[in-house]
Write an enzyme that holds these catalytic residues in place. Structure first.
Site, short mmCIF file in Angstrom:
data_model
loop_
_atom_site.label_atom_id
_atom_site.label_comp_id
_atom_site.label_asym_id
_atom_site.label_seq_id
_atom_site.Cartn_x
_atom_site.Cartn_y
_atom_site.Cartn_z
N LYS A 217 34.74 48.86 36.36
CA LYS A 217 36.05 47.89 36.48
C LYS A 217 36.52 47.36 35.39
O LYS A 217 35.59 46.51 34.49
CB LYS A 217 35.62 46.94 37.53
CG LYS A 217 36.72 45.84 37.60
CD LYS A 217 38.29 46.41 38.04
CE LYS A 217 39.21 45.64 37.92
NZ LYS A 217 39.13 44.17 38.51
N HIS A 219 38.78 45.12 33.10
CA HIS A 219 39.55 43.71 33.77
C HIS A 219 40.13 43.32 32.37
O HIS A 219 39.69 43.01 31.58
CB HIS A 219 38.80 42.77 34.58
CG HIS A 219 39.74 41.64 35.20
ND1 HIS A 219 40.25 40.67 34.79
CD2 HIS A 219 40.10 41.60 36.76
CE1 HIS A 219 41.00 40.29 35.41
NE2 HIS A 219 40.86 40.54 36.69
N HIS A 246 42.39 46.55 36.05
CA HIS A 246 43.43 45.28 35.93
C HIS A 246 43.70 45.24 34.55
O HIS A 246 42.90 44.90 33.66
CB HIS A 246 42.80 43.91 36.61
CG HIS A 246 43.59 42.85 36.64
ND1 HIS A 246 43.65 42.10 37.60
CD2 HIS A 246 44.22 42.44 35.67
CE1 HIS A 246 44.37 40.94 37.33
NE2 HIS A 246 44.73 41.16 36.12
N HIS A 320 41.71 32.46 37.59
CA HIS A 320 41.62 32.83 36.31
C HIS A 320 41.17 31.86 35.29
O HIS A 320 41.40 31.96 34.04
CB HIS A 320 42.74 33.70 35.79
CG HIS A 320 43.05 34.81 36.77
ND1 HIS A 320 42.03 36.07 36.42
CD2 HIS A 320 43.54 35.41 37.88
CE1 HIS A 320 42.65 37.18 37.27
NE2 HIS A 320 43.34 36.73 37.94
#
Length: 566
Positions: A217, A219, A246, A320
């Site tokens: 992943k 990000h 992402h 976040h």
């Protein structure tokens, strides 16, 4: 031959060819395309019914009969909407057709015998278990919540309530990956973990794949730079794992064009290809037009309602690790929340340009609402846009096939597990969800894992029958002890070949992911559209093939307050 009315037949055996069902309180209607039964030879269990010794039940031995038969079920699948008996053997789907006693009944394709259990599917809708590929493993309680909603496979990353996990779906490094693989043994859920992909040299990524990660992943909170993207995809190509991304909301490491260039036409699963979830602001949604991009969106913006914008700012600040007292953090959050792109997201789902739906669990999304939000979106689009081109006025079969593919077969294909899960097909694992039509999409009645009942609505255990209140979801035998072996843990092929299951003494079956690196958007079933996308950087207006994508926010939704007390 004696005849009964269509209504009486439906009340006894469930609807048949040409009958229609409304899906819960939505404006979606399905029509049975085919019934596999032989009229007059249907099987049904109960006092005075068919499945009795010498009648619908044969004398055949265990090896020649089904372990379980779900009788007279309406199957909703990407490949069709049909009525059939479903036969299960050894935890897998062994047949979809006509069950009974082949010694006295015609056209029987699955034998019922003394070794066969029966699940009543009359009047029920049956689907494959959902596949949620955007999980932040923040707390283990998510797994029960997801299971009770009809999800049977969860893919993502994390280590618990650490800030890295709360923001990103990464399980970083061999120690954490091994720890999570060991923990997976405790849960009645198929699980797979993504490693951290934000590294510009190959070895740290290869270590994670060899440790058992099924993908990587990327990000933005770890830095989704072109160098990291290129390196991550190169490692994935060599080791046959998927990459999810992402992308860079702030456009610090480059703009959307730079990220697409870094892909170099290689297969990638783009998370948050949507209106407000993150990624290049404001035009990450334009990635749906790329042939190598397999796009998904998450459920916090599904569907666009009058409340969507208001709830997003605070959620984003928490997820976040942003500070509302810092102006730059607030600006960052506000740049991600755009009415225009959220509205466009609805329509892009409806035309099949966004291929998958997922949760973003506890990181703005709700883990138990993937299926519900999918059907709310389908309903909203039916009401606002009318029937799809492939549907007649009397049913929504094509739209239903498109939307169910978003949380079943397409995420399974994307992450290399469609050879075992993702659809109701012979040879696949029997991860099956049963629904009453009035509760379709919002509250399943029963969830099977590899053919064993793992969860169900159940009444008071001390009552004289199973139905007295309080009726609520409870774990069943498939969720305890050795029953947990009805769930799988997914790992990379390299970890599988190295014997990761024996190395970590895992109890659940270990299954290798495969065949991801050749995928293209055209492989996304009923969701393969690649329109030419334009996003205005000033107004945020979105166009697909020149058409402005606008729709109004919903004020009222189905599958909502009517079904929940709290």
């Amino acid at each position: 031959m004696s005849k009964i009315s269509r209504q009486a037949y439906a009340e006894i055996f469930g609807p048949t060819t040409g009958d229609r069902l409304r899906l819960a309180d939505t404006e979606l209607f399905i029509e049975i395309e085919k019934d596999f039964t032989t009229y007059g030879e249907e099987v049904k269990f109960g006092g005075g019914k068919v499945i009795r010794d010498g009648m619908g039940q044969s004398q055949r031995n265990y090896k020649d009969v089904m372990d379980t038969v779900i009788t007279n079920a309406v199957i909703v699948e990407h490949w069709g909407i049909v009525k059939a008996d479903i036969g299960l053997k050894g935890g897998k789907i062994a047949g979809i057709g006509k069950a009974g006693n082949p010694d006295i009944q015609p056209d029987v394709t699955m034998a019922i015998g003394g070794a066969t259990e029966i699940i009543a599917g009359e009047g029920m809708i049956v689907t494959a278990g959902g596949v949620d590929t955007h999980i932040h493993f923040i707390c283990p309680q998510q797994i029960e919540e997801a299971l009770m909603s009809g999800v049977t496979t969860m893919i993502g990353g994390g280590t618990g309530p650490a800030v890295g996990t709360a923001a990103t779906t990464c399980t970083p490094g061999p120690w954490h990956i091994h720890s999570m693989l060991s923990a997976a043994d405790a849960f009645p859920m198929n699980l797979g973990f993504l490693g951290k992909g934000n590294v510009s040299l190959p070895t740290p990524l290869e270590e994670q794949i060899h440790a058992g990660a099924i993908g990587l992943k990327l990000h933005e909170d770890w830095g989704s730079t072109p160098a990291a993207i290129d390196n991550c995809l190169s490692v994935a190509d060599r080791l046959d794992v998927q990459v999810a991304i992402h992308s860079d909301t702030l456009n610090e490491g480059g703009f959307l064009e730079h990220t697409l260039a870094a892909f170099k036409d290689r297969t990638i699963h783009t998370f948050h290809t949507e209106g407000a979830g993150g990624g290049h602001a404001p035009d990450i949604i334009a990635a749906v037009g790329q042939a190598n991009v397999l796009p998904s969106s998450t459920n916090p913006t599904r569907p666009f309602t009058v409340n969507t914008l208001d709830e997003h700012l605070d959620m984003l600040m928490v997820c976040h690790h942003l500070d509302p007292a810092i102006a730059e953090d607030v600006a960052f959050a506000e740049s991600r929340i755009r009415r225009e792109t959220i509205a466009a997201e609805d329509i892009l789902h409806d035309i099949g340009a966004i291929s998958m739906m997922s949760s973003d669990s506890q990181a703005m999304g709700r883990v138990g609402e993937v299926i519900m939000r999918t059907w709310q979106t389908a309903h909203k689009m039916k009401v606002q846009r009318g029937s799809l081109a492939g549907d007649p006025a009397r049913n929504d079969n094509f739209r239903v096939k498109r939307y169910i593919a978003k949380y079943t077969i397409n995420p399974a294909i994307t992450h290399g597990i469609s050879h075992v899960v993702g659809s109701l097909e012979v040879g696949k694992v029997a991860d099956i969800v049963l629904w009453k039509p009035a509760f379709f999409g919002v509250k399943p009645s029963m969830i099977l894992k590899s053919g064993m009942i793992a969860a169900a609505q159940m009444g008071d255990p001390n009552a004289s029958i199973p139905t007295p209140q309080p009726v609520h979801y409870r774990m069943m035998f498939g969720a305890y002890g050795g029953g947990l072996k009805t769930s799988m843990t997914f790992v990379s092929q390299s970890a599988f070949d190295a014997g990761i299951g024996d190395m970590l003494k895992l109890n659940k079956p270990v299954v290798a992911v495969k065949n991801m690196r050749h995928l293209r958007k055209r492989d996304m079933i009923h969701n393969s559209a690649t329109p030419k996308m334009e996003v205005d950087s000033e107004t945020y207006e979105v166009r697909a093939d020149g058409e402005l994508l606008v729709c109004e926010p919903a004020k009222i939704l189905p599958l909502a307050q009517r079904y929940f007390l709290f």
